[in-house]
Design a protein around this motif. Structure first.
Motif, PDB file in Angstrom:
ATOM      1  N   LEU A 226       1.410  -1.012  -0.181  1.00 17.42           N
ATOM      2  CA  LEU A 226       0.724  -0.552  -0.024  1.00 17.42           C
ATOM      3  C   LEU A 226       1.258   1.299  -0.167  1.00 17.42           C
ATOM      4  O   LEU A 226       0.063   1.857  -0.496  1.00 17.42           O
ATOM      5  N   SER A 227       2.409   1.069   0.923  1.00 22.45           N
ATOM      6  CA  SER A 227       2.870   2.693   0.966  1.00 22.45           C
ATOM      7  C   SER A 227       3.539   2.212  -0.429  1.00 22.45           C
ATOM      8  O   SER A 227       3.655   3.505  -0.614  1.00 22.45           O
ATOM      9  N   LEU A 231       3.293   5.885  -2.731  1.00 26.76           N
ATOM     10  CA  LEU A 231       4.718   7.490  -3.197  1.00 26.76           C
ATOM     11  C   LEU A 231       4.236   7.209  -5.091  1.00 26.76           C
ATOM     12  O   LEU A 231       4.754   7.988  -5.237  1.00 26.76           O
ATOM     13  N   ALA A 232       3.827   5.910  -5.661  1.00 26.25           N
ATOM     14  CA  ALA A 232       3.441   5.491  -6.738  1.00 26.25           C
ATOM     15  C   ALA A 232       2.460   6.326  -7.458  1.00 26.25           C
ATOM     16  O   ALA A 232       3.099   7.127  -8.109  1.00 26.25           O
ATOM     17  N   VAL A 234       2.070   9.550  -6.124  1.00 27.18           N
ATOM     18  CA  VAL A 234       2.709  11.305  -5.638  1.00 27.18           C
ATOM     19  C   VAL A 234       3.079  10.937  -6.959  1.00 27.18           C
ATOM     20  O   VAL A 234       3.816  11.865  -7.284  1.00 27.18           O
ATOM     21  N   GLU A 235       4.631  10.074  -7.251  1.00 26.04           N
ATOM     22  CA  GLU A 235       4.810  10.421  -8.272  1.00 26.04           C
ATOM     23  C   GLU A 235       5.720  10.203  -9.366  1.00 26.04           C
ATOM     24  O   GLU A 235       5.854  10.006 -10.508  1.00 26.04           O
ATOM     25  N   MET A 236       3.718  10.508 -10.120  1.00 25.46           N
ATOM     26  CA  MET A 236       3.512   9.433 -11.373  1.00 25.46           C
ATOM     27  C   MET A 236       3.589  10.914 -11.992  1.00 25.46           C
ATOM     28  O   MET A 236       4.030  11.604 -11.977  1.00 25.46           O
ATOM     29  N   PRO A 237       5.182   9.874 -13.309  1.00 24.46           N
ATOM     30  CA  PRO A 237       5.327  11.034 -13.984  1.00 24.46           C
ATOM     31  C   PRO A 237       4.169  12.075 -15.216  1.00 24.46           C
ATOM     32  O   PRO A 237       3.395  11.412 -15.335  1.00 24.46           O
ATOM     33  N   ARG A 238       4.799  12.792 -15.552  1.00 21.53           N
ATOM     34  CA  ARG A 238       3.380  13.679 -15.887  1.00 21.53           C
ATOM     35  C   ARG A 238       2.467  13.186 -17.391  1.00 21.53           C
ATOM     36  O   ARG A 238       1.499  13.313 -17.799  1.00 21.53           O
ATOM     37  N   PRO A 239       3.757  12.709 -18.266  1.00 17.26           N
ATOM     38  CA  PRO A 239       2.932  12.340 -19.796  1.00 17.26           C
ATOM     39  C   PRO A 239       2.078  11.143 -19.323  1.00 17.26           C
ATOM     40  O   PRO A 239       1.142  10.690 -19.654  1.00 17.26           O
ATOM     41  N   MET A 240       2.430  10.505 -18.173  1.00 19.47           N
ATOM     42  CA  MET A 240       1.370   8.727 -17.911  1.00 19.47           C
ATOM     43  C   MET A 240      -0.208   9.478 -17.135  1.00 19.47           C
ATOM     44  O   MET A 240      -1.374   9.545 -17.577  1.00 19.47           O
ATOM     45  N   ILE A 378      -1.370   0.742 -11.936  1.00 19.40           N
ATOM     46  CA  ILE A 378      -1.924   2.173 -11.873  1.00 19.40           C
ATOM     47  C   ILE A 378      -2.992   2.385 -12.895  1.00 19.40           C
ATOM     48  O   ILE A 378      -3.953   3.219 -12.980  1.00 19.40           O
ATOM     49  N   PHE A 379      -1.940   2.046 -13.889  1.00 19.62           N
ATOM     50  CA  PHE A 379      -2.647   2.490 -15.160  1.00 19.62           C
ATOM     51  C   PHE A 379      -4.353   1.955 -15.392  1.00 19.62           C
ATOM     52  O   PHE A 379      -4.851   2.876 -16.500  1.00 19.62           O
TER      53      PHE A 379
END
Length: 437
Positions: A226-227, A231-232, A234-240, A378-379
């Protein structure tokens, strides 16, 4: 660690499990709407009965993706999820066509979709793990080709059984045809056997020593997964993030298409909205043949997209394919003959092939390799959230804005596919390496 280059036959073998996985999805797409109709569901309520897929995908895939990144077993980090998911999927496929009531069918679909989701994203991450960077386009588009082949077979299986001599009008006490039950049994066998073949023939690579040391120091826990997921996000790349709008449009459209196409064909070609009539059963067979054709087109198109994605970039190829699908969906409600509908399936198939391959080629260039599992999960949220929105919104305006006409739902999907093409072009791919074969 340098990954070994795999031959094309080996890449095909490692993706064979996708044949069984997508055969299962194809059975759902082609048959769940009619099964719900046989069991007495109202057309306007169909999207709500399809909520199982998006909800389980939203809950299961991101978490399973994060967990698979942290998994370390003798079989590998992804393989345990393949096998557990495939076994559950097989059991549900055996049981589904024997559902005596609507609530049992809907409940089994929840379990079936959860099982498929346990398998799906670790399988996507497996491609990133196992293949060199310059072979990933081939890997993902091979999955797309298997999607087309598997769903061709699943859509066509009831018609093949009729052509083999089985009666389309032989039904059980609940109105579910015998040919539907046989098709689901075939799917149950394929779901497990193809996954087992893939993991035996192309096992996962051992983890690099530094990665194994990291996992030993921070082993798999539910809290840790879950952590990682939080974190992923929050840090998701902008193009994604920019891909989200395009995915919203295309998956809302495709989910609506699957739900209503059989009912649209029944109204337009056979002049009936009665799910208990012989005309409706004819419409279901016709829809299966149309679905088989567009998936056969997708199989061929996926192979053709490999060099096109290399030359022009996955983003631009994907936008063109979505536009072709959008034009086809806009045309379908106005087509009153089978040949004309088969022509429209060319556009649907091209769009479907691209949806199952090109976004993932784009994605792997945006995310760090050590987080493939969590970001693939996430995608998937970009797929299932549009499906949830569609399921919850269409019943609100089906009668009021769409006049209770399933053909109008298909046309709405066409508009959204065109908007999805525009949104895809708008994605900024800064830092994204060109796809290579």
């Amino acid at each position: 660690m340098e990954r070994p280059r795999l031959s094309l036959p080996r890449i095909v073998e490692m993706n064979l499990g996708f044949l069984g996985l997508q055969f299962s999805f194809g059975l759902q797409q082609a048959n769940m709407g009619p099964i719900y109709g046989y069991l007495g569901a109202d057309e306007a309520s169909l999207p709500l009965l399809w909520l199982a897929g998006p909800v389980t995908g939203l809950l299961v895939q991101p978490l399973i993706g994060a967990m698979s990144d942290r998994t370390s077993t003798r079989l590998g980090r992804r393989t345990p999820y393949f096998l557990v998911g495939a076994m559950l999927c097989s059991l549900c496929l055996f049981a589904m066509p024997y559902s005596p009531t609507l609530w049992i069918a809907a409940s089994l679909l929840w379990i079936l979709d959860a099982a498929n989701n346990v398998t799906m994203e670790p399988y996507r991450a497996y491609i990133g793990d196992r293949l060199r960077e310059d072979q990933r386009a081939v890997g993902f588009l091979t999955q797309s080709a298997f999607t087309g082949l598997a769903q061709t077979l699943s859509y066509l299986s009831p018609s093949l059984l009729v052509w083999a001599g089985f009666s389309k009008d032989a039904v059980d006490a609940n109105g579910i045809p015998d040919i539907t039950r046989i098709a689901f049994v075939v799917g149950a066998v394929l779901s497990l056997s193809t996954i087992v073949w893939s993991v035996m023939r192309v096992p996962e690579l051992p983890l690099p020593p530094e990665e194994q040391a990291r996992l030993d120091a921070d082993p798999l826990t539910f809290r840790g997964a879950l952590s990682d997921l939080r974190l992923a996000l929050v840090e998701m790349p902008r193009p994604m993030r920019q891909l989200a709008l395009a995915m919203l449009c295309q998956w809302y459209a495709m989910f609506a298409y699957w739900q209503f196409i059989a009912f649209a064909v029944a109204r337009r070609l056979y002049g009936t909205g009665d799910a208990g009539s012989a005309g409706f059963r004819d419409a279901v067979l016709t829809t299966g043949q149309l679905g088989a054709f567009y998936n056969a087109v997708a199989f061929v198109a996926a192979l053709a997209l490999m060099p096109l994605a290399k030359r022009f970039g996955a983003k631009h190829v994907h936008a063109v394919c979505l536009a072709a699908s959008g034009v086809a969906m806009l045309a379908i409600p106005n087509l009153a003959t089978e040949p004309a509908l088969f022509v429209a399936m060319l556009g649907i198939g091209i769009g479907w092939a691209s949806m199952m391959g090109n976004p993932y080629i784009m994605l792997t260039g945006m995310i760090p390799p050590e987080r493939y599992g969590v970001y693939m999960g996430i995608f998937n949220m970009f797929i299932v959230i549009p499906m949830m929105i569609e399921s919850l919104t269409v019943p609100l305006f089906y009668h009021r804005l769409l006049a209770g006409d399933p053909g109008h739902v298909i046309a709405l999907g066409g508009v959204l596919m065109l908007l999805g093409a525009v949104a895809t072009v708008a994605v900024r791919e800064r830092g994204l390496p060109a796809p290579a074969l």
